[in-house]
Design an enzyme around this catalytic site. Structure first.
Site, PDB file in Angstrom:
ATOM      1  N   THR A   1       1.994   7.024   0.243  1.00 37.97           N
ATOM      2  CA  THR A   1       1.076   5.902   0.006  1.00 37.97           C
ATOM      3  C   THR A   1       0.876   5.658  -1.485  1.00 37.97           C
ATOM      4  O   THR A   1       1.085   6.565  -2.303  1.00 37.97           O
ATOM      5  CB  THR A   1      -0.295   6.209   0.647  1.00 37.97           C
TER       6      THR A   1
ATOM      7  N   THR B   1      -1.465   3.846   4.498  1.00 38.67           N
ATOM      8  CA  THR B   1      -0.433   4.865   4.363  1.00 38.67           C
ATOM      9  C   THR B   1       0.627   4.707   5.440  1.00 38.67           C
ATOM     10  O   THR B   1       0.305   4.364   6.572  1.00 38.67           O
ATOM     11  CB  THR B   1      -1.106   6.236   4.589  1.00 38.67           C
TER      12      THR B   1
ATOM     13  N   THR C   1      -4.072   7.873   8.585  1.00 36.92           N
ATOM     14  CA  THR C   1      -4.099   6.730   7.678  1.00 36.92           C
ATOM     15  C   THR C   1      -5.536   6.208   7.643  1.00 36.92           C
ATOM     16  O   THR C   1      -6.314   6.465   8.557  1.00 36.92           O
ATOM     17  CB  THR C   1      -3.117   5.628   8.119  1.00 36.92           C
ATOM     18  N   GLY C   2      -5.859   5.500   6.582  1.00 39.30           N
ATOM     19  CA  GLY C   2      -7.225   5.001   6.459  1.00 39.30           C
ATOM     20  C   GLY C   2      -7.900   5.579   5.232  1.00 39.30           C
ATOM     21  O   GLY C   2      -7.238   6.103   4.328  1.00 39.30           O
TER      22      GLY C   2
ATOM     23  N   ARG D   1      -8.054   9.721  -8.740  1.00 37.86           N
ATOM     24  CA  ARG D   1      -8.486   9.907  -7.350  1.00 37.86           C
ATOM     25  C   ARG D   1      -7.267  10.293  -6.487  1.00 37.86           C
ATOM     26  O   ARG D   1      -6.208   9.689  -6.568  1.00 37.86           O
ATOM     27  CB  ARG D   1      -9.118   8.624  -6.826  1.00 37.86           C
TER      28      ARG D   1
ATOM     29  N   SER E   1       0.818  -1.216   0.000  1.00 39.67           N
ATOM     30  CA  SER E   1       0.000   0.000   0.000  1.00 39.67           C
ATOM     31  C   SER E   1       0.850   1.264   0.000  1.00 39.67           C
ATOM     32  O   SER E   1       0.321   2.372   0.160  1.00 39.67           O
ATOM     33  CB  SER E   1      -0.908  -0.002   1.237  1.00 39.67           C
TER      34      SER E   1
HETATM   35  N1  GLY Z   1      -5.102   7.340   3.292  1.00 40.27           N
HETATM   36  C1  GLY Z   1      -4.694   6.976   2.017  1.00 40.27           C
HETATM   37  C2  GLY Z   1      -5.727   7.124   0.983  1.00 40.27           C
HETATM   38  O1  GLY Z   1      -6.918   7.141   1.272  1.00 40.27           O
HETATM   39  O2  GLY Z   1      -5.370   7.219  -0.165  1.00 40.27           O
END
Ligand code: GLY
Length: 299
Positions: free
Chosen positions: A172, A154, A205-206, A182, A49
């Site tokens: 990330t 991330t 993160t998330g 996106r 990731s």
């Molecule tokens: N937190 C990383 C993302 O949503 O891309």
């Protein structure tokens, strides 16, 4: 002399802390140490990731987001949608140092990276290609983000150096199978990361959409500026994510926050799905800790 501290998101944050903590103890600046730690994670193909080996977007392209921030001056730089460059956080630092801008995106970010001497690289590994093919969504434009616990992890690294300065990095490959174009929270200053020596540092993160919705990292730093501890500030941010989900009639997404104060206190909290572990280097040792989980019903 200030006692150095470094914290980083998720179990693979240990890779970052194991790199950054010795550097901090040798007198390296917070930003340099955090960047070295983040780069070690970007380079690790087992981390699917972040950086090299990250799971691709919905059309099979690995698209990287990163930002850096220096707590001394609020200098910051970021890249979003960067393709075929292995170290997006280093490119973000160059944006900070060499341009009058904060954020470069897509083809422009790649052009800048090439002009700055970064080599073109394939970011795929046999394992990441196989994982993408196995889990590829059927629909061309999914109506809900594919935000499982394992596809938006991330690495955010927050560091406090011997001179008492804060620095942070967030990097990330973003939400796996995201639509092309996106952008999540990670390259957005104030959302995925915010660092200010006069108040504190925070990172996220998330599921990026939920972090952006509340301007998570800036919110936490401003809570610390107003007198909250890093732990209290992270918990307030999670409660805000939860409250926002309730208002929208959805279950809270997987989101977690870390914070570090200028005097070396730290905090961590997550929404219930996140089960968030993080790595800490402090007082001569490196350890893994689990964040407090807070559900929408919590007072
Ligand atoms: N937190 C990383 C993302 O949503 O891309």
């Amino acid at each position: 002399m200030t006692e150095p501290v470094v914290i980083a998101t998720w179990p693979f944050g240990k890779i970052a802390v194991e790199t950054a903590y010795p550097l901090l103890n040798q007198g390296t600046s917070a930003l340099d140490a955090a960047l070295a730690g983040a780069k070690a994670v970007e380079d690790d193909p087992r981390v699917d990731s972040v950086g090299f080996g990250g799971i691709a977007n919905s059309i099979g392209t690995v698209s990287l987001d990163a930002c850096v921030m220096d707590g001394r001056t609020l200098a910051c730089g970021a890249v979003a949608g960067l393709e075929n460059i292995r170290h997006p956080a280093d490119v973000a630092r160059k944006v900070m140092e060499k341009t009058p801008h904060v954020l470069l995106v897509g083809e422009g970010a790649r052009w800048f990276a090439l002009q700055s001497g970064f080599p073109l690289a394939s970011l795929h590994t046999p394992e990441s290609v196989a994982a993408w093919a196995r889990r590829q969504p059927k629909e061309a434009i999914p109506t809900v983000p594919r935000g499982g616990p394992d596809n938006h992890d991330t690495v955010t690294v927050l560091a406090l150096d011997q001179k008492g300065h804060l620095g942070g990095v967030c990097t990330t490959s973003g939400l796996a199978f995201k639509l092309p174009g996106r952008v999540g929270d990670s390259p957005l200053i104030g959302h995925g990361l915010y660092v200010d020596d006069t108040a504190g540092a925070a990172g996220a993160t998330g599921v990026g959409e939920e972090i952006i919705r509340i301007a998570g990292s800036f919110y936490i730093v401003e809570q610390m500026r107003a007198g909250k501890s890093p732990q209290e500030a992270c918990e307030l941010a999670v409660k805000r994510v939860n409250a926002t989900a309730v208002r929208r009639g959805v279950h809270p997404a997987s989101v977690a926050f870390l914070a570090l104060s200028p005097d070396g206190r730290f905090g961590a909290a997550c929404t219930i799905p996140a089960k968030f572990q993080f790595a800490l280097g402090r007082a001569g040792k490196i350890e893994m800790l689990t964040a407090k989980s807070i559900g929408p019903e919590a007072p």
